[in-house]
Design a protein around this motif. Sequence first.
Motif, PDB file in Angstrom:
ATOM      1  N   TYR A 104       0.815  -1.211   0.000  1.00 22.82           N
ATOM      2  CA  TYR A 104       0.000   0.000   0.000  1.00 22.82           C
ATOM      3  C   TYR A 104       0.851   1.265   0.000  1.00 22.82           C
ATOM      4  O   TYR A 104       1.852   1.370   0.704  1.00 22.82           O
ATOM      5  CB  TYR A 104      -0.909   0.009   1.230  1.00 22.82           C
ATOM      6  CG  TYR A 104      -1.741   1.251   1.359  1.00 22.82           C
ATOM      7  CD1 TYR A 104      -2.784   1.499   0.469  1.00 22.82           C
ATOM      8  CD2 TYR A 104      -1.478   2.184   2.344  1.00 22.82           C
ATOM      9  CE1 TYR A 104      -3.538   2.654   0.577  1.00 22.82           C
ATOM     10  CE2 TYR A 104      -2.231   3.344   2.458  1.00 22.82           C
ATOM     11  CZ  TYR A 104      -3.263   3.564   1.559  1.00 22.82           C
ATOM     12  OH  TYR A 104      -4.009   4.710   1.665  1.00 22.82           O
ATOM     13  N   ARG A 105       0.413   2.240  -0.821  1.00 19.19           N
ATOM     14  CA  ARG A 105       1.020   3.575  -0.874  1.00 19.19           C
ATOM     15  C   ARG A 105      -0.094   4.604  -0.848  1.00 19.19           C
ATOM     16  O   ARG A 105      -1.168   4.369  -1.397  1.00 19.19           O
ATOM     17  CB  ARG A 105       1.828   3.750  -2.159  1.00 19.19           C
ATOM     18  CG  ARG A 105       3.053   2.856  -2.203  1.00 19.19           C
ATOM     19  CD  ARG A 105       3.954   3.202  -3.358  1.00 19.19           C
ATOM     20  NE  ARG A 105       4.411   4.593  -3.173  1.00 19.19           N
ATOM     21  CZ  ARG A 105       4.726   5.416  -4.164  1.00 19.19           C
ATOM     22  NH1 ARG A 105       4.661   5.022  -5.401  1.00 19.19           N
ATOM     23  NH2 ARG A 105       5.122   6.643  -3.933  1.00 19.19           N
ATOM     24  N   TRP A 135       3.890  11.527  -0.304  1.00 20.89           N
ATOM     25  CA  TRP A 135       3.759  10.076  -0.422  1.00 20.89           C
ATOM     26  C   TRP A 135       4.154   9.388   0.878  1.00 20.89           C
ATOM     27  O   TRP A 135       5.105   9.789   1.544  1.00 20.89           O
ATOM     28  CB  TRP A 135       4.643   9.538  -1.546  1.00 20.89           C
ATOM     29  CG  TRP A 135       4.037   9.705  -2.889  1.00 20.89           C
ATOM     30  CD1 TRP A 135       4.377  10.638  -3.827  1.00 20.89           C
ATOM     31  CD2 TRP A 135       2.988   8.923  -3.473  1.00 20.89           C
ATOM     32  NE1 TRP A 135       3.597  10.489  -4.948  1.00 20.89           N
ATOM     33  CE2 TRP A 135       2.745   9.443  -4.759  1.00 20.89           C
ATOM     34  CE3 TRP A 135       2.230   7.844  -3.030  1.00 20.89           C
ATOM     35  CZ2 TRP A 135       1.763   8.913  -5.603  1.00 20.89           C
ATOM     36  CZ3 TRP A 135       1.253   7.322  -3.873  1.00 20.89           C
ATOM     37  CH2 TRP A 135       1.037   7.855  -5.140  1.00 20.89           C
ATOM     38  N   SER A 136       3.417   8.320   1.207  1.00 23.46           N
ATOM     39  CA  SER A 136       3.704   7.468   2.357  1.00 23.46           C
ATOM     40  C   SER A 136       3.607   6.021   1.921  1.00 23.46           C
ATOM     41  O   SER A 136       2.753   5.680   1.099  1.00 23.46           O
ATOM     42  CB  SER A 136       2.678   7.692   3.479  1.00 23.46           C
ATOM     43  OG  SER A 136       2.678   9.021   3.913  1.00 23.46           O
ATOM     44  N   GLN A 158      -6.834   2.910  -6.136  1.00 24.32           N
ATOM     45  CA  GLN A 158      -6.698   1.675  -6.913  1.00 24.32           C
ATOM     46  C   GLN A 158      -6.931   0.532  -5.934  1.00 24.32           C
ATOM     47  O   GLN A 158      -6.286   0.478  -4.882  1.00 24.32           O
ATOM     48  CB  GLN A 158      -5.286   1.581  -7.512  1.00 24.32           C
ATOM     49  CG  GLN A 158      -4.993   0.297  -8.235  1.00 24.32           C
ATOM     50  CD  GLN A 158      -5.659   0.260  -9.603  1.00 24.32           C
ATOM     51  OE1 GLN A 158      -5.856   1.288 -10.244  1.00 24.32           O
ATOM     52  NE2 GLN A 158      -6.016  -0.923 -10.037  1.00 24.32           N
ATOM     53  N   LEU A 159      -7.854  -0.369  -6.298  1.00 24.25           N
ATOM     54  CA  LEU A 159      -8.121  -1.540  -5.469  1.00 24.25           C
ATOM     55  C   LEU A 159      -7.356  -2.736  -6.018  1.00 24.25           C
ATOM     56  O   LEU A 159      -7.238  -2.908  -7.234  1.00 24.25           O
ATOM     57  CB  LEU A 159      -9.620  -1.863  -5.457  1.00 24.25           C
ATOM     58  CG  LEU A 159     -10.526  -0.774  -4.878  1.00 24.25           C
ATOM     59  CD1 LEU A 159     -11.991  -1.127  -5.127  1.00 24.25           C
ATOM     60  CD2 LEU A 159     -10.269  -0.586  -3.392  1.00 24.25           C
ATOM     61  N   ALA A 160      -6.859  -3.560  -5.122  1.00 19.64           N
ATOM     62  CA  ALA A 160      -6.197  -4.805  -5.513  1.00 19.64           C
ATOM     63  C   ALA A 160      -7.272  -5.826  -5.912  1.00 19.64           C
ATOM     64  O   ALA A 160      -8.453  -5.644  -5.611  1.00 19.64           O
ATOM     65  CB  ALA A 160      -5.378  -5.329  -4.335  1.00 19.64           C
ATOM     66  N   ARG A 162      -3.552   1.640  -3.481  1.00 15.47           N
ATOM     67  CA  ARG A 162      -3.010   2.998  -3.594  1.00 15.47           C
ATOM     68  C   ARG A 162      -4.146   3.976  -3.394  1.00 15.47           C
ATOM     69  O   ARG A 162      -5.239   3.788  -3.917  1.00 15.47           O
ATOM     70  CB  ARG A 162      -2.384   3.218  -4.975  1.00 15.47           C
ATOM     71  CG  ARG A 162      -1.816   4.619  -5.182  1.00 15.47           C
ATOM     72  CD  ARG A 162      -1.267   4.827  -6.593  1.00 15.47           C
ATOM     73  NE  ARG A 162      -2.057   4.277  -7.668  1.00 15.47           N
ATOM     74  CZ  ARG A 162      -3.133   4.865  -8.199  1.00 15.47           C
ATOM     75  NH1 ARG A 162      -3.560   6.014  -7.750  1.00 15.47           N
ATOM     76  NH2 ARG A 162      -3.785   4.284  -9.192  1.00 15.47           N
ATOM     77  N   VAL A 163      -3.880   5.025  -2.634  1.00 16.11           N
ATOM     78  CA  VAL A 163      -4.835   6.115  -2.432  1.00 16.11           C
ATOM     79  C   VAL A 163      -4.115   7.423  -2.677  1.00 16.11           C
ATOM     80  O   VAL A 163      -2.990   7.615  -2.220  1.00 16.11           O
ATOM     81  CB  VAL A 163      -5.433   6.098  -0.998  1.00 16.11           C
ATOM     82  CG1 VAL A 163      -6.119   7.415  -0.678  1.00 16.11           C
ATOM     83  CG2 VAL A 163      -6.394   4.944  -0.812  1.00 16.11           C
ATOM     84  N   GLU A 164      -4.764   8.305  -3.418  1.00 17.79           N
ATOM     85  CA  GLU A 164      -4.290   9.677  -3.581  1.00 17.79           C
ATOM     86  C   GLU A 164      -5.431  10.575  -3.157  1.00 17.79           C
ATOM     87  O   GLU A 164      -6.555  10.424  -3.653  1.00 17.79           O
ATOM     88  CB  GLU A 164      -3.868   9.931  -5.023  1.00 17.79           C
ATOM     89  CG  GLU A 164      -2.684   9.062  -5.425  1.00 17.79           C
ATOM     90  CD  GLU A 164      -2.156   9.366  -6.806  1.00 17.79           C
ATOM     91  OE1 GLU A 164      -1.937  10.559  -7.099  1.00 17.79           O
ATOM     92  OE2 GLU A 164      -1.961   8.407  -7.575  1.00 17.79           O
TER      93      GLU A 164
END
Length: 130
Positions: free
Chosen positions: A33-34, A41-42, A100-102, A109-111
């Motif tokens: 996860y990012r 960014w984390s 974005q879902l796996a 990923r979340v922005e």
Amino acid sequence: MTHTDITRALNDLLFTPGLDLSEAIDRHFTPDYRQRTNGVWSDRADFTQHMTRLRSLVRSGRIEVHEELRDGPKYADRHTVTISLHNGRTSRTEVYLFAQLAPDGRFQRVEETTLLVEGHADDRDLGLIK
């Protein structure tokens, strides 16, 4: 696994203090996860540190989803998080989120961009606190 959404994730992460944080994160976020919040960014370790700190500050709260869209692995929403802190302050933050879902339905990923709608100016950076 059922696809996650922001309401389930935040309720488990922040508003269910009896739920182990590692379990909550594993339930909703992939190992790789990012997240980008307001341009920063984390990785998952940074996110875990952020959630640990937020849990220590938050007494209670709620989430209100205004719009939510899902298209296959793409997820987007606009939501408001209202939190009451242990120091007595309350804040409301509006969040614009794209994710974005796996394949297993968890966030990969979340922005997001946040906007403090109500509350003390110091609470503007709660989305980045560690």
